[in-house]
Design a protein around this motif. Structure first.
Motif, PDB file in Angstrom:
ATOM      1  N   PRO A  57      -7.265  -0.441 -10.421  1.00 21.65           N
ATOM      2  CA  PRO A  57      -6.272  -1.440 -10.833  1.00 21.65           C
ATOM      3  C   PRO A  57      -4.874  -0.991 -10.409  1.00 21.65           C
ATOM      4  CG  PRO A  57      -7.198  -0.265 -12.741  1.00 21.65           C
ATOM      5  CD  PRO A  57      -8.016   0.118 -11.557  1.00 21.65           C
ATOM      6  N   LEU A  58      -4.092  -1.866  -9.879  1.00 22.22           N
ATOM      7  CA  LEU A  58      -2.746  -1.561  -9.380  1.00 22.22           C
ATOM      8  C   LEU A  58      -2.773  -0.521  -8.264  1.00 22.22           C
ATOM      9  CD1 LEU A  58      -0.571  -1.364 -12.637  1.00 22.22           C
ATOM     10  CD2 LEU A  58      -0.584  -3.168 -10.909  1.00 22.22           C
ATOM     11  N   GLY A  59      -3.938  -0.361  -7.683  1.00 22.53           N
ATOM     12  CA  GLY A  59      -4.125   0.695  -6.694  1.00 22.53           C
ATOM     13  C   GLY A  59      -3.162   0.601  -5.520  1.00 22.53           C
ATOM     14  N   GLN A  60      -2.909  -0.608  -5.076  1.00 19.78           N
ATOM     15  CA  GLN A  60      -2.030  -0.737  -3.909  1.00 19.78           C
ATOM     16  C   GLN A  60      -0.630  -0.190  -4.228  1.00 19.78           C
ATOM     17  OE1 GLN A  60      -1.807  -4.686  -2.297  1.00 19.78           O
ATOM     18  NE2 GLN A  60      -0.613  -4.047  -0.524  1.00 19.78           N
ATOM     19  N   ALA A  61      -0.117  -0.562  -5.414  1.00 19.06           N
ATOM     20  CA  ALA A  61       1.206  -0.072  -5.812  1.00 19.06           C
ATOM     21  C   ALA A  61       1.209   1.448  -5.890  1.00 19.06           C
ATOM     22  CB  ALA A  61       1.599  -0.670  -7.156  1.00 19.06           C
TER      23      ALA A  61
END
Ligand code: TRP
Length: 460
Positions: A304-308
């Motif tokens: 979750p929120l990995g890209q950020a």
């Protein structure tokens, strides 16, 4: 000889930030986790800590002392401090070699710094989205096969560095670390918290702090020493030059401990940012240099929120790299400026251009020049392309040789009274202990490591 007066750090704190910026780099966040992974965890970490305490801190103190004594860059500093000694020309040469070494390191470091910038861009533009394992390896390999990509990002990291250097100590270096270092720490804390929330902390603790001494071999000791010296920016004029800008009313022992503590802390924390993610996903902890560029992107993509967090992670690497490239670039410029050969701006351009050519060769050695061999004096060396050879010769061999001579210089050439005055510890037991380590133990141990190195037992 007339000297151009050098700028100084505005305070001990300014120095501390810059020196920590130098020490904390790709060595801590990219290399430390994978070397720990390859060497089996706890025992290696413990060994590493021991080496930092016993040799690292005393050697940082040594280089700062030699630099600050006359507040001059290495060649002139070594020459003036050995005034009247028969060996003076040799020490001048040691100063010269300590300035060349960081240039060799930059020859490969700029290329890797470029990778980190490229990854920030790739994640932002979504090029690493929805990839499964194997595909991130393909992305990494494709980048290494593309001369244009490598050279573009390498050039960007070089230009940023040269620009900061050209502005001088206060307006360039200090300002850059004032902005970059707080961001670096903030990102690191965010990443560790993120990792903690995703589990895997207990396994990480066990892995990093439960020593299995059967994992320690002669080679591990060599690896740990090389890693510690590299991480503390030893053996290559960085600390000599940063020390030469140090105001006289600051305490060298305290600052040296501060730098070593922060550097080691960040390396361990980097382990806590990286390992939990690996453990949680049942991936290989010993995947070596691929750990950060191949394994992590797969996981970031799934979290979750990995890209950020992926963006933050590679930004962290990029910031850490830039504050280190500055410190590797500065010695040559400082020397040219002080000797009145070039102005700071001209020196930045000239050194920058030379380095650009070298780094281009490095970048090309991963693709079109991959079969080119420059040195072949033993099998280990003969197996290396230009980039690996640069790393092997500068970040291992030359760094150790320069550290050895810095130690011998302090112990046997520099007048005891001068060292005593500069350190400000009085003629105390601490001072005697420090000097004994540098005078007797460092030459024997580092001398042995150099021997081990050239007989092919290290850094294969
Ligand atoms: N210490 C930095 C790192 O860990 C690299 C570095 C900067 C360095 N200056 C140096 C290494 C001088 C050796 C010598 O990435």
């Amino acid at each position: 000889m007339t000297h151009v007066t050098q700028e100084k750090w505005s305070s001990g704190t300014a120095f501390l930030l810059a020196a920590i910026g130098s020490a904390v780099g790709l060595g801590n966040i990219y290399r430390f986790p994978y070397v720990v992974g390859e060497n089996g965890g706890g025992a290696f970490v413990l060994l590493y800590l021991g080496i930092v305490l016993l040799f690292g801190i005393p050697l940082v103190m040594t280089e700062l002392t030699i630099g600050r004594r006359r507040q001059l860059p290495p060649i002139t500093a070594f020459t003036e401090l050995s005034e009247g000694k028969k060996s003076q020309p040799f020490w001048k040469f040691v100063g010269f070699s300590s300035i060349l070494t960081p240039l060799g390191i930059l020859g490969f470091y700029f290329v890797i710094a470029g990778w980190t910038l490229n990854y920030v861009y790739s994640i932002i533009t979504g090029q690493l989205n929805n990839l499964v394992e194997g595909q991130t390896l393909a992305v990494f390999t494709e980048m290494q096969q593309s001369p244009a990509t490598l050279i573009f990002w390498m050039t960007l990291s070089l230009l940023i560095t040269a620009f900061i250097i050209s502005r001088g100590i206060k307006a360039g270096l200090e300002k850059a670390v004032n902005i970059l270092m707080p961001m670096l720490f903030a990102i690191l804390v965010i990443l560790v918290i993120y990792s903690a929330f995703n589990g895997g902390m207990v396994e990480t603790f066990e892995f990093m702090f439960t020593p299995d001494f059967s994992k320690i071999t002669g080679r591990t000791v060599l690896e740990a020493t090389g890693q510690a010296f590299f991480s503390l920016s030893l053996g290559s004029a960085t600390m000599l030059v940063y020390g030469s800008y140090l105001p006289k009313d600051t305490s060298i022992p305290k600052l040296a401990c501060g730098v070593a503590f922060a550097d080691t802390f960040v390396a361990l924390i980097a382990g806590f940012a990286v390992f939990p993610i690996i453990f949680n996903n049942g991936l290989e902890i010993d995947s070596g240099p691929n750990l950060v560029f191949v394994t992590l992107p797969v996981i970031f993509d799934q979290m979750p929120l990995g890209q950020a967090f992926g963006i933050l992670f590679f930004l962290l690497l990029a910031f850490a790299a830039i504050t280190s490239t500055i410190s590797l670039f500065e010695p040559a410029v400082s020397n040219l400026e002080e000797r009145g050969i070039f102005s700071r701006k001209k020196a930045s351009v000239v050194v920058g251009f030379g380095l650009w050519c070298l780094a281009c060769l490095s970048a090309l050695s991963m693709n079109v020049l991959s079969d080119l061999r420059v040195l072949t004096f033993n099998d280990t060396v003969a197996s290396k392309n230009i980039m690996d050879l640069l790393e092997y010769m500068s970040a291992n061999a030359m760094m150790l040789i320069n550290s050895l001579f810095a130690g011998i210089f302090l112990g046997w050439i520099l007048n005891r009274k001068e060292a005593l005055e500069e350190l400000g510890l009085g003629d105390s037991i601490l001072f005697k202990f420090w000097r004994a380590i540098i005078k007797y133990i460092v030459p024997v141990v580092v001398g042995y490591l150099i021997y081990a190195f050239f007989t092919g037992q290290m850094g294969g």
